[in-house]
Write an enzyme that holds these catalytic residues in place. Structure first.
Site, mmCIF file in Angstrom:
data_model
loop_
_atom_site.group_PDB
_atom_site.id
_atom_site.type_symbol
_atom_site.label_atom_id
_atom_site.label_comp_id
_atom_site.label_asym_id
_atom_site.label_seq_id
_atom_site.Cartn_x
_atom_site.Cartn_y
_atom_site.Cartn_z
ATOM 1 N N ASN A 49 0.817 -1.217 0.000
ATOM 2 C CA ASN A 49 0.000 0.000 0.000
ATOM 3 C C ASN A 49 0.853 1.272 0.000
ATOM 4 O O ASN A 49 1.628 1.505 0.924
ATOM 5 C CB ASN A 49 -0.882 -0.049 1.263
ATOM 6 N N HIS B 273 -14.600 -5.769 9.433
ATOM 7 C CA HIS B 273 -14.336 -4.448 10.023
ATOM 8 C C HIS B 273 -15.629 -3.673 10.216
ATOM 9 O O HIS B 273 -16.478 -3.657 9.323
ATOM 10 C CB HIS B 273 -13.457 -3.617 9.095
ATOM 11 N N ARG C 2 -13.933 -6.369 14.035
ATOM 12 C CA ARG C 2 -12.973 -5.365 14.510
ATOM 13 C C ARG C 2 -13.693 -4.026 14.607
ATOM 14 O O ARG C 2 -14.318 -3.601 13.631
ATOM 15 C CB ARG C 2 -11.793 -5.255 13.543
ATOM 16 N N TYR D 211 -7.915 7.384 11.696
ATOM 17 C CA TYR D 211 -7.610 6.312 10.755
ATOM 18 C C TYR D 211 -8.401 5.052 11.100
ATOM 19 O O TYR D 211 -8.558 4.702 12.254
ATOM 20 C CB TYR D 211 -6.118 5.980 10.755
ATOM 21 N N ASP E 162 -7.941 -2.444 16.849
ATOM 22 C CA ASP E 162 -6.594 -2.251 16.284
ATOM 23 C C ASP E 162 -6.042 -0.888 16.711
ATOM 24 O O ASP E 162 -6.630 0.150 16.401
ATOM 25 C CB ASP E 162 -6.701 -2.314 14.747
ATOM 26 N N HIS F 229 -3.001 0.122 15.806
ATOM 27 C CA HIS F 229 -2.110 0.562 14.728
ATOM 28 C C HIS F 229 -0.769 1.070 15.255
ATOM 29 O O HIS F 229 -0.163 1.970 14.653
ATOM 30 C CB HIS F 229 -2.795 1.641 13.868
ATOM 31 N N GLU G 279 -4.967 -5.402 18.902
ATOM 32 C CA GLU G 279 -3.974 -5.545 17.835
ATOM 33 C C GLU G 279 -2.960 -4.408 17.836
ATOM 34 O O GLU G 279 -3.326 -3.244 18.042
ATOM 35 C CB GLU G 279 -4.727 -5.575 16.501
ATOM 36 N N GLU H 48 1.639 -7.514 11.442
ATOM 37 C CA GLU H 48 1.418 -7.139 10.040
ATOM 38 C C GLU H 48 2.562 -6.319 9.469
ATOM 39 O O GLU H 48 2.691 -6.213 8.251
ATOM 40 C CB GLU H 48 0.078 -6.404 9.875
ATOM 41 N N ARG I 39 0.260 -12.155 13.399
ATOM 42 C CA ARG I 39 -0.589 -11.802 12.242
ATOM 43 C C ARG I 39 0.241 -11.162 11.134
ATOM 44 O O ARG I 39 -0.028 -10.042 10.684
ATOM 45 C CB ARG I 39 -1.769 -10.923 12.644
ATOM 46 N N HIS J 162 -2.701 -11.104 8.431
ATOM 47 C CA HIS J 162 -3.230 -9.814 7.992
ATOM 48 C C HIS J 162 -4.043 -10.002 6.703
ATOM 49 O O HIS J 162 -3.568 -10.624 5.757
ATOM 50 C CB HIS J 162 -2.029 -8.902 7.715
ATOM 51 N N ASP K 281 -6.232 -3.783 1.260
ATOM 52 C CA ASP K 281 -5.160 -3.298 0.392
ATOM 53 C C ASP K 281 -4.174 -4.376 -0.024
ATOM 54 O O ASP K 281 -3.071 -4.074 -0.460
ATOM 55 C CB ASP K 281 -4.440 -2.102 1.035
ATOM 56 N N GLU L 181 -8.512 -12.244 9.171
ATOM 57 C CA GLU L 181 -9.089 -10.929 8.844
ATOM 58 C C GLU L 181 -9.573 -10.942 7.389
ATOM 59 O O GLU L 181 -8.870 -11.380 6.491
ATOM 60 C CB GLU L 181 -8.012 -9.852 9.020
ATOM 61 N N TRP M 64 3.340 6.508 12.851
ATOM 62 C CA TRP M 64 2.216 6.325 11.928
ATOM 63 C C TRP M 64 0.950 5.954 12.669
ATOM 64 O O TRP M 64 0.893 5.043 13.412
ATOM 65 C CB TRP M 64 2.518 5.224 10.907
HETATM 66 C C1 GCO Z 1 -5.337 -4.087 9.462
HETATM 67 C C2 GCO Z 1 -4.343 -3.028 9.109
HETATM 68 C C3 GCO Z 1 -4.783 -2.069 8.094
HETATM 69 C C4 GCO Z 1 -3.542 -1.296 7.663
HETATM 70 C C5 GCO Z 1 -3.356 -1.264 6.203
HETATM 71 C C6 GCO Z 1 -2.117 -0.499 5.799
HETATM 72 O O1 GCO Z 1 -5.270 -4.568 10.568
HETATM 73 O O2 GCO Z 1 -6.099 -4.456 8.589
HETATM 74 O O3 GCO Z 1 -3.851 -2.392 10.250
HETATM 75 O O4 GCO Z 1 -5.799 -1.290 8.675
HETATM 76 O O5 GCO Z 1 -3.573 -0.021 8.152
HETATM 77 O O6 GCO Z 1 -3.304 -2.576 5.757
HETATM 78 O O7 GCO Z 1 -1.808 -0.721 4.473
HETATM 79 MG MG MG Z 2 -3.797 -3.787 11.755
#
Ligand code: GCO
Ligand code: MG
Length: 409
Positions: free
Chosen positions: A38, A123, A148, A160, A217, A219, A243, A269, A290, A319, A323, A346, A409
């Protein structure tokens, strides 16, 4: 049989995907893999086209392990997301090809079926708790038993994970006009976030009771101390898992989070090799590993990670975001259905033109993903259609504190 050609196809049927097609000297015998990273799609495509494909012409495609070792270990410069995504594209295409040649689905080559299907989570998100609840109910209606949940942090509307794909910003941003997608920057205040998550979960449990399992999540946006606080504060709501409570660099700091709470933890991930996963697995600092098959070098590396995790009581939760492409989703489910320590998969669900351009995504039935019974991964690429959806420059958003400074991030 010999590899005759490695095609790299970049296409944007809704979002960008990088597809690898390995052709052989036997007419019509080919394999399809996914190498989507991505926001860095063209870097992977260049790595494949300019550096990796020329090394593969004339090799025996049956020798997957040897090709993996040659590409991932044999070079002086190793690892990193761009290179390991490129290796994954090749690896997945080779497994697809091996399955087609053998006339067997990939799960059969990996040892055969261990379960009827892979328990999946979808999600749900919302600007408000009420909107989120409605979205969770939609996922339950679609058959998901695990969801999620992400809600906007009060005062930070563009949080996000709240919008899917390019999200609600799409109409204003002119998405659909064929131009590059906008650069997004989002505000982030960890303390407001820390206060909001337990309230979100309390609300959902009061409305839904225990009828559905919930994940959340982070992140990787918290310091280890903040993550420990959150893991402790959400304990009463019995998450399926929390997560990425910290960034992957903070392997040892997971000890701090673990000591603070019994909330199940999931990480991986952003790992790009099995070495990233070692301490979290062998010290039993996580409950679910994951990794992303499309970013860690494919099935060849992921099945080793699953094997390392098995005796430590760590299960898998590969994961599976929107994307990565259908070949990666298919590979996830083939592996899920062939290992013993599978946990959950997922799967946000793929819709729209991608299903025609890249047919063969796994099927969701009653909350479980079913692997294809076709030889190989069960996926394909319609090259002519792909050419009608050219690449569009797009980035993941970046995050700043409200004082304007850059945050992790
Ligand atoms: C998830 C991931 C996504 C990522 C994305 C980034 O758990 O699915 O955290 O939300 O942010 O795949 O490219
Ligand atoms: Mg994630």
């Amino acid at each position: 049989m010999k590899i005759r050609n490695v095609k790299v196809i970049v296409t944007c049927p809704g979002r960008n995907y990088v597809v690898v097609k390995i052709e052989t000297d036997e007419p019509g015998v080919y394999g399809v893999g996914d190498a989507t990273l991505n926001g860095r799609e063209l870097a992977v495509a260049a790595a494949l086209q300019d550096h990796i494909a020329p090394l593969l012409i004339g090799r025996d495609p049956d020798r997957i392990e040897d090709i993996w070792q040659y590409l991932a270990r044999g070079g002086y410069w190793r690892g990193g997301p761009v290179q390991m995504t490129a290796v994954a594209g090749i690896d997945l295409a080779l497994w697809d090809l091996k399955g087609k040649v053998a006339g067997r689905p990939v799960y059969s080559l990996l040892g055969g079926r261990t379960r009827k299907g892979a328990l999946a989570y979808g999600h749900a998100s919302g600007e408000t708790h009420e909107e989120l609840l409605e979205d969770v109910r939609r996922r339950i209606e679609e058959g998901f038993r695990v969801v999620r949940v992400q809600a906007a942090v009060p005062g930070q509307p563009a949080s996000y994970g709240i919008d899917t794909a390019y999200g609600k910003l799409a109409p204003e941003a002119g998405i659909g006009d064929g131009g590059p997608l906008p650069l997004l920057e989002q505000d982030w205040e960890p303390r407001a976030y820390l206060r909001s998550v337990p309230k979100m979960l309390e609300y959902l449990r009061s409305e839904l009771g225990d009828t559905v399992e919930l994940c959340h999540d982070v992140h990787g946006r918290l310091t280890p101390g903040e993550a420990a606080l959150l893991a402790r504060d959400v304990e009463p709501f019995h998450l399926f898992f929390l997560e990425d409570p910290v960034r992957p660099e903070h392997r040892e700091s997971l000890r701090l989070v673990r000591r603070a709470s019994t909330t199940p933890l999931a990480m991986g991930e952003l790992y790009t090799t099995k070495y990233d996963a070692l301490t979290p697995i062998t010290e039993q600092l996580i409950d679910y590993v994951r990794c992303d098959l499309a970013h860690i070098g494919g099935l060849t590396e992921a099945r080793k990670i699953a094997a390392i995790a098995e005796p430590f009581g760590v299960r898998t939760a590969w994961h599976g975001p929107d994307d990565i492409g259908p070949a990666a989703h298919a590979a996830n489910v083939h592996l899920d259905c062939a290992i013993s320590n599978f946990g959950i998969q997922e799967y946000p669900g793929l819709t729209g033109a991608v299903l025609d351009v890249l047919p063969g995504a796994p099927e969701l039935v009653d909350g479980y993903l079913l692997p294809s019974e076709a030889p190989g991964l069960g996926v394909d690429v319609d090259e002519q259609l792909a050419a009608r959806f050219p690449y569009r420059r797009a980035y993941l958003p970046t995050v700043r504190l409200t004082d304007g400074s850059v945050h992790d991030w």
